[in-house]
Write a protein that holds these residues in place. Structure first.
Motif, mmCIF file in Angstrom:
data_model
loop_
_atom_site.group_PDB
_atom_site.id
_atom_site.type_symbol
_atom_site.label_atom_id
_atom_site.label_comp_id
_atom_site.label_asym_id
_atom_site.label_seq_id
_atom_site.Cartn_x
_atom_site.Cartn_y
_atom_site.Cartn_z
ATOM 1 N N TYR A 141 49.784 59.416 12.609
ATOM 2 C CA TYR A 141 49.488 58.799 13.901
ATOM 3 C C TYR A 141 48.329 57.818 13.792
ATOM 4 O O TYR A 141 47.315 58.114 13.153
ATOM 5 C CB TYR A 141 49.156 59.878 14.934
ATOM 6 C CG TYR A 141 50.310 60.798 15.220
ATOM 7 C CD1 TYR A 141 51.406 60.361 15.963
ATOM 8 C CD2 TYR A 141 50.319 62.115 14.737
ATOM 9 C CE1 TYR A 141 52.477 61.206 16.216
ATOM 10 C CE2 TYR A 141 51.380 62.960 14.989
ATOM 11 C CZ TYR A 141 52.461 62.507 15.724
ATOM 12 O OH TYR A 141 53.523 63.337 15.970
ATOM 13 N N ILE A 142 48.509 56.687 14.461
ATOM 14 C CA ILE A 142 47.457 55.662 14.523
ATOM 15 C C ILE A 142 46.710 55.858 15.839
ATOM 16 O O ILE A 142 47.240 55.563 16.915
ATOM 17 C CB ILE A 142 48.062 54.247 14.442
ATOM 18 C CG1 ILE A 142 48.850 54.075 13.137
ATOM 19 C CG2 ILE A 142 46.964 53.176 14.566
ATOM 20 C CD1 ILE A 142 49.680 52.800 13.073
ATOM 21 N N HIS A 143 45.498 56.360 15.742
ATOM 22 C CA HIS A 143 44.742 56.701 16.951
ATOM 23 C C HIS A 143 43.716 55.654 17.346
ATOM 24 O O HIS A 143 43.304 55.611 18.500
ATOM 25 C CB HIS A 143 44.011 58.036 16.751
ATOM 26 C CG HIS A 143 44.899 59.216 16.979
ATOM 27 N ND1 HIS A 143 45.189 59.676 18.236
ATOM 28 C CD2 HIS A 143 45.578 60.008 16.115
ATOM 29 C CE1 HIS A 143 46.003 60.723 18.137
ATOM 30 N NE2 HIS A 143 46.259 60.935 16.863
ATOM 31 N N GLY A 144 43.269 54.892 16.399
ATOM 32 C CA GLY A 144 42.241 53.915 16.739
ATOM 33 C C GLY A 144 42.348 52.738 15.804
ATOM 34 O O GLY A 144 42.844 52.858 14.676
ATOM 35 N N ALA A 170 39.631 55.407 20.019
ATOM 36 C CA ALA A 170 40.145 56.736 19.657
ATOM 37 C C ALA A 170 39.356 57.842 20.343
ATOM 38 O O ALA A 170 39.756 59.007 20.295
ATOM 39 C CB ALA A 170 40.093 56.927 18.144
ATOM 40 N N GLY A 171 38.229 57.505 20.957
ATOM 41 C CA GLY A 171 37.401 58.512 21.618
ATOM 42 C C GLY A 171 36.723 59.452 20.640
ATOM 43 O O GLY A 171 36.594 60.653 20.894
ATOM 44 N N ASP A 198 42.108 65.775 9.063
ATOM 45 C CA ASP A 198 42.315 65.647 10.511
ATOM 46 C C ASP A 198 42.127 64.222 11.026
ATOM 47 O O ASP A 198 42.792 63.815 11.966
ATOM 48 C CB ASP A 198 41.347 66.582 11.252
ATOM 49 C CG ASP A 198 41.543 68.015 10.819
ATOM 50 O OD1 ASP A 198 42.538 68.617 11.247
ATOM 51 O OD2 ASP A 198 40.721 68.513 10.000
ATOM 52 N N LEU A 199 41.209 63.489 10.433
ATOM 53 C CA LEU A 199 40.961 62.124 10.916
ATOM 54 C C LEU A 199 40.448 61.292 9.744
ATOM 55 O O LEU A 199 39.358 61.524 9.228
ATOM 56 C CB LEU A 199 39.941 62.138 12.057
ATOM 57 C CG LEU A 199 39.742 60.800 12.780
ATOM 58 C CD1 LEU A 199 41.039 60.317 13.419
ATOM 59 C CD2 LEU A 199 38.648 60.922 13.837
ATOM 60 N N ILE A 200 41.258 60.323 9.335
ATOM 61 C CA ILE A 200 40.941 59.538 8.135
ATOM 62 C C ILE A 200 40.732 58.072 8.519
ATOM 63 O O ILE A 200 41.557 57.468 9.211
ATOM 64 C CB ILE A 200 42.045 59.707 7.072
ATOM 65 C CG1 ILE A 200 42.015 61.175 6.599
ATOM 66 C CG2 ILE A 200 41.845 58.729 5.922
ATOM 67 C CD1 ILE A 200 42.937 61.519 5.486
ATOM 68 N N LEU A 223 41.515 51.324 10.640
ATOM 69 C CA LEU A 223 42.459 52.214 11.320
ATOM 70 C C LEU A 223 41.911 53.628 11.270
ATOM 71 O O LEU A 223 41.257 54.020 10.294
ATOM 72 C CB LEU A 223 43.809 52.237 10.593
ATOM 73 C CG LEU A 223 44.635 50.959 10.521
ATOM 74 C CD1 LEU A 223 45.772 51.163 9.509
ATOM 75 C CD2 LEU A 223 45.192 50.605 11.896
ATOM 76 N N LEU A 224 42.215 54.414 12.305
ATOM 77 C CA LEU A 224 41.933 55.853 12.287
ATOM 78 C C LEU A 224 43.275 56.568 12.306
ATOM 79 O O LEU A 224 44.054 56.433 13.262
ATOM 80 C CB LEU A 224 41.087 56.244 13.502
ATOM 81 C CG LEU A 224 39.637 55.760 13.443
ATOM 82 C CD1 LEU A 224 38.961 55.902 14.799
ATOM 83 C CD2 LEU A 224 38.852 56.542 12.383
#
Lengths: 127, 394
Positions: free
Chosen positions: B242-245, B278-279, B368-370, B385-386
């Motif tokens: 998933y692309i979150h940010g 992404a918060g 969890d978040l890369i 990207l996050l």
């Protein structure tokens, strides 16, 4: 003299070819401009460009430098040192640094512009 | 752009590689086609499902080496999105951003993003990089001053950082050694021999303060990624990435006093945007895949992306925090220095592998978040990207 934006590089380089360092100055504010900030601001009253080339003092201090250990070109044999220099007026300029022992180079060192047959160089300023 | 806690913008459903080689391995265009076919297969899609193609050409190559006609090579028809993106080393991350935004807006459903390059010629890779970066503001000035190679431009910033913050050659070594430790665990990495400080210090300088071992290891090859809607990625064969940010930052240069890259670059702006949309904060990021064509780029990235204060990344690295087992794994495939240099697709591909959990011997414990970054020019153009295996970060 006024400068057309598509001749900025040529103008700068033509002064260098005449062994003269000139820097761009905003003719309205009289402040020096960086070599990236070409400020092709047209005078709001007419279309005259407002950048002028002013003779630089030819003095500055070293911001950073690198020493080439690989010779990329026969035109630049080793030792080949290039410094980023902050000119007294404010613009930053890359140039070859000569007549100095590499161990003596430090940020803040005063340097002076000179010219050799290949163009602009910096030398350590005389005390 | 989704607000914090809302669903991700889009997801990555496919990843494909060509052969990666230190020898000539076909044309750049052929390599791209191979990687794209592999990515489409990896996503479990048919070619007819692809309706977007975004191309990242190397700034070292000509546009003819990787033309828009790549579409026809692959038999892709009726695309609703087709473009080159030409923002140097930030382009690979940027094309994934544009693909995600296009999908979120209904412009396309499955977008292929590809990078391909053939910098390693029969005589080696060095000549491809022996060009001056235009950092002076005067076109042609670098050539007149013999300021040749990207190495020199980055070395100039590194030396400034060393003077300003006391960064040492041992710190550059520590970063290179951390990357090598990761590379030793990655089957795709090219440099896997253990690297000691003694080895590093024996490595010849190219442009002081940089040695051979401070520089990227270029290869010929291509990597392609498929960006898909969240819903479609969830029905694909792979765990969705998933692309979150996402964020970009392009600071610009004036060339005047105070225009100092070691104070700030556009990367900090890219980070701020990505974290905000992404918060999240940097503290929540569990691993980083940086664009690190030079060892010093890893140090700058840790500082610019908010993991360390200015001047403190060197101590962070020498404390072992970025190496295997450290609290913030960095460049887990060996990065550009020890893995392979395919510009922005090197960190992108490793980020996808880690989020999927398929990193085998170099898989991080917490994926969890890369953070994945791209960087072009000489710290001029930045994009990030996050990525996460989780549909929601809350």
């Amino acid at each position: 003299m006024s400068v057309l934006h598509d001749t900025f590089d040529q103008e700068f380089l033509s002064f260098i070819a005449q062994k003269e360092l000139r820097i761009p100055v905003d003719s309205l504010t009289h402040e020096a401009l960086g070599l990236h900030a070409r400020s092709w601001r047209a005078n709001p009253r007419d279309t005259e460009q407002t950048v002028r080339w002013m003779p630089a003092a030819g003095t500055g201090t070293i911001v950073s430098h690198v020493i080439f250990h690989r010779q990329y070109s026969p035109d630049f044999p080793l030792p080949h040192i290039v410094a980023l220099v902050e000119l007294t007026e404010g613009p930053q300029l890359l140039g070859r640094l000569v007549d100095i022992d590499a161990t003596q180079i430090a940020a803040g060192l005063a340097v002076t512009v000179d010219f050799d047959k290949k163009g602009l160089i910096f030398r350590p300023s005389m005390p | 752009m989704a607000k914090p806690g809302q669903k991700p913008v889009a997801a990555i459903s496919g990843l494909g590689f060509s052969t990666l080689s230190r020898k000539p391995a076909g044309t750049t265009r052929e390599l791209a086609a191979v990687a794209i076919e592999a990515a489409i297969n990896d996503a479990g899609l048919k070619k007819t499902a692809i309706d977007g193609l975004l191309i990242n050409r190397s700034p070292l190559s000509t546009s003819e080496e990787l033309p828009l006609r790549l579409q026809n090579d692959l038999g892709l028809h009726d695309l609703s999105l087709l473009a080159h993106v030409d923002s140097e080393g930030s382009s690979a991350v940027q094309i994934i951003q544009y693909a995600a935004l296009a999908i979120a807006q209904g412009l396309a459903n499955h977008v292929v993003c590809v990078f391909a390059d053939s910098p390693v010629k029969p005589q080696g890779g060095g000549e491809s990089f022996a060009i001056g970066l235009p950092i002076s503001g005067i076109d042609g000035w670098e050539d007149q001053q013999g300021f040749v190679s990207a190495i020199a431009a980055y070395a100039l910033v590194a030396q400034r950082h060393m003077t300003t913050y006391g960064t040492r050659e041992e710190d550059l070594a520590a970063y290179a050694m951390s990357c090598r430790e990761w590379a030793m665990r990655s089957p795709q990495a090219f440099l896997k021999k253990p690297l000691t400080l003694t080895d590093y210090l024996a490595s010849p300088h190219i442009v002081w303060p940089f040695r051979v071992l401070d520089c990227a290891f270029p290869v010929n090859g291509a990597i392609a990624v498929i960006v898909t809607s969240v819903a479609e990625a969830q029905s694909g064969p792979n765990p969705p990435v998933y692309i979150h940010g996402m964020g970009q930052g392009h600071k610009g240069r004036s060339g005047l006093r105070g225009d100092d890259l070691v104070i700030t670059t556009g990367a900090a702006l890219a980070a701020e945007r990505a974290y905000r949309n992404a918060g999240v904060t940097a503290n929540q990021i569990t691993a980083c895949e940086f664009y690190d064509a030079f060892s010093f780029s890893g140090i700058m990235s840790l500082e610019e992306y908010g993991f360390c204060q200015r001047g403190e990344a060197a101590a962070f690295i020498t404390a072992g925090h970025t190496r295997p087992g450290g609290k913030l794994p960095v460049n887990t495939g060996g990065g550009h220095l020890s893995g392979f240099y395919l510009q922005g697709m090197t960190p992108v591909a490793e980020g996808i592998i880690q989020v999927r959990g398929t990193g085998e011997g170099r898989q991080v414990e917490r994926n969890d978040l890369i953070l994945v970054t791209g960087s072009g020019g000489c710290f001029d153009y930045h994009a990030c990207l996050l990525l996460s295996p989780h549909a929601s970060l809350s």
